[in-house]
Design an enzyme around this catalytic site. Sequence first.
Site, short mmCIF file in Angstrom:
data_model
loop_
_atom_site.label_atom_id
_atom_site.label_comp_id
_atom_site.label_asym_id
_atom_site.label_seq_id
_atom_site.Cartn_x
_atom_site.Cartn_y
_atom_site.Cartn_z
N ILE A 11 -1.45 -22.45 -48.50
CA ILE A 11 -2.65 -22.72 -49.29
C ILE A 11 -2.28 -23.25 -50.67
O ILE A 11 -2.96 -24.13 -51.22
CB ILE A 11 -3.49 -21.43 -49.43
N ALA A 12 -1.20 -22.74 -51.24
CA ALA A 12 -0.76 -23.20 -52.55
C ALA A 12 -0.44 -24.69 -52.53
O ALA A 12 -0.66 -25.40 -53.52
CB ALA A 12 0.47 -22.40 -52.99
N ARG A 33 8.85 -15.18 -55.90
CA ARG A 33 9.83 -14.12 -56.11
C ARG A 33 11.25 -14.64 -55.98
O ARG A 33 12.21 -13.96 -56.32
CB ARG A 33 9.60 -13.00 -55.08
N TYR A 54 7.10 -13.36 -61.41
CA TYR A 54 5.75 -13.52 -61.93
C TYR A 54 5.68 -13.11 -63.40
O TYR A 54 4.87 -13.66 -64.17
CB TYR A 54 4.78 -12.70 -61.09
N HIS A 75 -4.18 -9.49 -54.52
CA HIS A 75 -5.01 -10.29 -55.42
C HIS A 75 -5.38 -9.54 -56.69
O HIS A 75 -5.22 -10.06 -57.80
CB HIS A 75 -6.30 -10.74 -54.70
N LYS A 93 -9.69 -17.11 -51.77
CA LYS A 93 -10.59 -16.18 -51.08
C LYS A 93 -9.81 -15.26 -50.13
O LYS A 93 -8.76 -15.68 -49.61
CB LYS A 93 -11.69 -16.95 -50.35
N ASP A 171 -10.26 -12.79 -43.63
CA ASP A 171 -9.66 -14.12 -43.53
C ASP A 171 -10.64 -15.18 -43.06
O ASP A 171 -10.65 -16.29 -43.59
CB ASP A 171 -8.45 -14.08 -42.60
#
Length: 322
Positions: A11-12, A33, A54, A75, A93, A171
């Site tokens: 998705i990124a 990471r 992060y 999230h 989402k 999902d």
Amino acid sequence: MNIAILGLGAIAKQMAKAIALNPDAVPYAAAARNLSRAQAFAAEFGFQKAYGSYDELLADPAVELVYIAVPHALHAEYAIMCLKAGKHVLLEKPFTATYAQAQQVIDLAREKHLFAGEGMWMKYLPMCDTIKQLCEDGTIGQPVMMHGSIGYCLTQPRLFDPAMAGGALLDVGCYTLALAGLIFGYDTKEITSRAVLTPQGVDATHTYVLTYENGKMASFTNSMVSRGGCTTEIWGTAGCLVIDTTNNLAKVTVLDAAGAPVRTIDRQPWQNSYQYELAAVLTAIGEGRLDTPQCPHSEILSRLLQMDIMRSRWGMKYPFEG
């Protein structure tokens, strides 16, 4: 605006492509990471910085907006970290895994006067406005019933892991709830639901019926282990809308009262569908908003409350809920 991506999965990559298409968006930083993974992502999509943690990302004062693309269960944790560091956040989402988590994130965003939005991709598509307009202008009379489905054969391990907030509901089911909310709102009188759980304890398939105070109804079936038709019908007193497909609104066919097709509307061509979401977010931040008109905080909370209610009926609880 300098944009960073936290979590570098599939998705990124879609969001990274959308950033490249928006002249108001700067592909600034990518964080994972693993530093080599972040460096590879940054090189592929033209990001200026790569971080192997992060914390390093959040320590960079040049980062303005962070797109969070980690598994659902994480999230809230990372959104809170970003907000405390003074960064706007856009969460893929669902916004969070639970209503309580969403309320915590939204409360902090309001306290810090920072944007906290949900990347409910479907809600930003131009076809969403088209469908809503067709339901409001009398094209099918008064909409009274919705029925549809989303079904995919998914295999990602996180989807079967309760600790990662797996299951079909968060999902794919969230899309159908968003579509029902678009047409009928969230003033539900009753929610009935059934699910088949995996051996790990998350929903493989579920069905639900929403009954509203005004007598309207919406029913959907969603699955992550079987392929479905992925279509939705909106029934009105003078016709029907048939949506293909439910979660990306590829085409809408208008049927008259006799069931005959009278009009077909194809979705607008796009280079990258996430461009609409990103444009809406940047506009909202520029206007000083803390959410977008397409996915306001009130809607995010209502949708997560619906999902919490369904899970409670199924006896499905995530380990991190206590």
